[in-house]
Design a protein around this motif. Structure first.
Motif, short mmCIF file in Angstrom:
data_model
loop_
_atom_site.label_atom_id
_atom_site.label_comp_id
_atom_site.label_asym_id
_atom_site.label_seq_id
_atom_site.Cartn_x
_atom_site.Cartn_y
_atom_site.Cartn_z
N GLU A 1 0.81 -1.22 0.00
CA GLU A 1 0.00 0.00 0.00
C GLU A 1 0.84 1.27 0.00
OE1 GLU A 1 -3.00 0.20 2.99
OE2 GLU A 1 -4.06 -1.53 2.22
N ASN A 2 2.03 1.21 0.63
CA ASN A 2 2.86 2.42 0.71
C ASN A 2 3.80 2.56 -0.49
OD1 ASN A 2 4.76 0.49 1.29
ND2 ASN A 2 5.05 1.08 3.43
N GLY A 3 3.64 1.71 -1.52
CA GLY A 3 4.40 1.86 -2.75
C GLY A 3 5.68 1.06 -2.83
N ASN A 4 6.02 0.33 -1.77
CA ASN A 4 7.21 -0.52 -1.79
C ASN A 4 6.87 -1.86 -2.42
OD1 ASN A 4 8.65 1.47 -0.42
ND2 ASN A 4 8.12 0.63 1.58
N THR A 5 7.91 -2.67 -2.70
CA THR A 5 7.65 -4.01 -3.22
C THR A 5 7.97 -5.06 -2.17
OG1 THR A 5 9.86 -4.16 -4.16
CG2 THR A 5 8.10 -3.40 -5.62
N LYS A 6 7.26 -6.16 -2.25
CA LYS A 6 7.46 -7.30 -1.35
C LYS A 6 7.83 -8.47 -2.25
CE LYS A 6 4.80 -9.87 2.14
NZ LYS A 6 5.85 -9.89 3.12
N ASP A 7 9.06 -8.97 -2.09
CA ASP A 7 9.57 -9.99 -3.01
C ASP A 7 9.90 -11.32 -2.34
OD1 ASP A 7 9.63 -8.18 -5.30
OD2 ASP A 7 11.26 -7.18 -4.22
N ASP A 8 9.42 -11.56 -1.13
CA ASP A 8 9.83 -12.76 -0.38
C ASP A 8 8.77 -13.86 -0.36
OD1 ASP A 8 8.07 -11.33 1.16
OD2 ASP A 8 9.19 -11.56 3.04
#
Length: 159
Positions: A107-114
Motif C-alpha cells: 500500500e505504501n508503494g514498496n515491493t514485497k519480493d519474499d
C-alpha cells in the motif's frame, strides 16, 4: 553508580506476540487455534460433560490454514489455548519470477519480493493464467505465526 555501560544483544524471540491465550470453552467453529504448533481454522467443536475427574473437555477438529491438513486436539474447557494472530493483507501482483517468487506492490508503494507462488494447484493456475493474460490481479496474503502464503486472488480488470 557504575561508569561502565552494559550492552545486551537480544537474538532470542519468545514468540509471545504470535499468539494470545483464550479459554478453550470460548473458541467456536470458524475461529482459529494453535494445534501442534500450527495455525489452524476450527471446523468442528464438541464439548463433553464433566466426568469423574471434574473437567469438561473440548474436542477441536481444525484445518491448517497453510497446508490444509486436518488436525485434532482435546483440551479441558477451563484451560487456555493458544490462538494465533491471523492477518489478511491484499497486495497488487507486479511480476512472477522464474524461480517461483512473486513481486507484490504494498500500500505504501514498496515491493514485497519474499513470497512464493501458492501451493494450491487451482489457485496457482489462476495466478499464472491471469498474469499471462495481462490482467490486474490483487492477491490476498494470509499471515500467522511468522508464516505467509497467498490464499486468494481477485481480478480488478485489464491493465
Amino acid at each position: 553508580m557504575s561508569d561502565e555501560e552494559h550492552h545486551f544483544e537480544s537474538k532470542a524471540d519468545a514468540g509471545a506476540s504470535k499468539t494470545y491465550p483464550q479459554q478453550a470453552g470460548t473458541i467456536r467453529k470458524g475461529g482459529h487455534i494453535v494445534i501442534k504448533n500450527r495455525a489452524c481454522k476450527v471446523v468442528e467443536v464438541s464439548t463433553s460433560k464433566t466426568g469423574k475427574h471434574g473437567h469438561a473437555k473440548c474436542h477441536f477438529v481444525a484445518i491448517d490454514i497453510f497446508n490444509g491438513k486436518k488436525l485434532e486436539d482435546i483440551v479441558p474447557s477451563s484451560h487456555n489455548c493458544d490462538v494465533p494472530h491471523v492477518n489478511r493483507t491484499d497486495y497488487q501482483l507486479i511480476d512472477i519470477s522464474e524461480d517461483g517468487f512473486v513481486s507484490l506492490l504494498t500500500e505504501n508503494g514498496n515491493t514485497k519480493d519474499d513470497l512464493k507462488l501458492p501451493t494450491d494447484d487451482a489457485l496457482l493456475t489462476q495466478v499464472k493464467d491471469g498474469f499471462a493474460e495481462g490482467k490486474d490481479l490483487v492477491v490476498s496474503v494470509m499471515s500467522a505465526m511468522g508464516e505467509e502464503q497467498i490464499c486468494a486472488l481477485k481480478d480488478i480488470g485489464p491493465k
